[in-house]
Enzyme design. Sequence first.
Site, PDB file in Angstrom:
ATOM      1  CB  SER A  73      -7.753  -3.485   2.087  1.00  0.00           C
ATOM      2  OG  SER A  73      -8.191  -2.367   1.349  1.00  0.00           O
TER       3      SER A  73
ATOM      4  CG  ASP B  88      -3.340  -1.883  -3.641  1.00  0.00           C
ATOM      5  OD1 ASP B  88      -2.356  -1.128  -3.792  1.00  0.00           O
ATOM      6  OD2 ASP B  88      -3.859  -2.114  -2.530  1.00  0.00           O
TER       7      ASP B  88
ATOM      8  CE  LYS C  84      -1.622   1.170  -2.036  1.00  0.00           C
ATOM      9  NZ  LYS C  84      -1.241  -0.160  -1.506  1.00  0.00           N
TER      10      LYS C  84
ATOM     11  CD  GLU D 284       1.641  -4.591  -0.359  1.00  0.00           C
ATOM     12  OE1 GLU D 284       2.326  -5.530   0.119  1.00  0.00           O
ATOM     13  OE2 GLU D 284       0.429  -4.440  -0.101  1.00  0.00           O
TER      14      GLU D 284
ATOM     15  CD  GLU E  85      -0.525  -1.010   5.794  1.00  0.00           C
ATOM     16  OE1 GLU E  85      -0.439  -1.033   4.546  1.00  0.00           O
ATOM     17  OE2 GLU E  85      -1.326  -1.710   6.438  1.00  0.00           O
TER      18      GLU E  85
HETATM   19  O1  KIV Z   1      -5.181  -2.088   0.267  1.00  0.00           O
HETATM   20  C1  KIV Z   1      -5.233  -1.089   0.987  1.00  0.00           C
HETATM   21  O2  KIV Z   1      -6.281  -0.699   1.519  1.00  0.00           O
HETATM   22  C2  KIV Z   1      -3.985  -0.361   1.221  1.00  0.00           C
HETATM   23  C3  KIV Z   1      -4.010   0.728   2.263  1.00  0.00           C
HETATM   24  C4  KIV Z   1      -3.908   0.122   3.606  1.00  0.00           C
HETATM   25  C5  KIV Z   1      -2.952   1.740   2.037  1.00  0.00           C
HETATM   26  O3  KIV Z   1      -3.004  -0.633   0.613  1.00  0.00           O
END
Ligand code: KIV
Length: 293
Positions: free
Chosen positions: A52, A90, A119, A121, A188
Amino acid sequence: MPELSTPRRVTAPAIAAAKHGDAPLVMVTAYDAPSARVVDAAGADLILVGDSVAMVVLGYEDTLQVTTDDMVHHVAAVARTRPGALVVADLPWMSYHVGVDDAVRNAAALVRAGAGAVKLEGGRKRLAVVRAILDAEIPVMGHLGLTPQSLHTLGGFKVQGRDLEAARAIVDDAIALAEVGCFAVVLECVPDAVARLVTDSVEIPTIGIGAGRHCDGQVLVFHDLVGLEDRIRPKFVRQYADLAAEATAAVARFAEDVRTGRFPSSAETYHAADAVSDALRVYGGSASEHAPA
Ligand code: KIV
């Protein structure tokens, strides 16, 4: 002898074990040193260096624009603050979609930058990648429901799992991620009944965003929470401060003070010793006598 206290250091196994803990888990995003310090000082269990960052910091329309190098840059800034919270990074779009080896190398780059876990997806479709990253001893957090990296195939940022088939797919994906060894999973933008069923079906913590209260934890984006990002306001965001308004007012007051000569004051100025000031005045006078007309 003074008591030596060990600094707080949250680990992925500790998060996994917190499924049946006393209080829900708290995760907040951070992308740089100041936001990481704030989030850690506030006592969050996890800091998510989310992709994000593309939207809330770098000004892109979606999360597809950031690369592993971008994420490494932001993870390193967060990690330099040595937070007690677990830093989760991420894996950005295309960093784990073209091959397992590539995915492991990119996950390792995030760990070398200071992340304690990554993390990614997707559910059953990503099991081979998750397994390979876990084999490299890197803890993995899953992410199901609205997966922003699938923006174009989902047809927009929409609530997921609204019909029975889609809801079942999310539950089955979560079970598969838990069985393969993920230590937690983000849910989410799914209906609360779906989040509840997932939470009851897996032995790892679920961390919700727009997924209602039946999760083992909650996550929000830092800039949404403190009111620095007010262009998009999904209904699940609770804004606890209005920093954008406060910062705008502060900069406007500075501009006014500069324009009216109220800034800087004498106290905000470095002064030379009187003798030096006097000598400079004399020098200034003689210099202006020799200046070309
Ligand atoms: O990138 C991010 O901020 C996210 C959250 C919305 C969980 O993956």
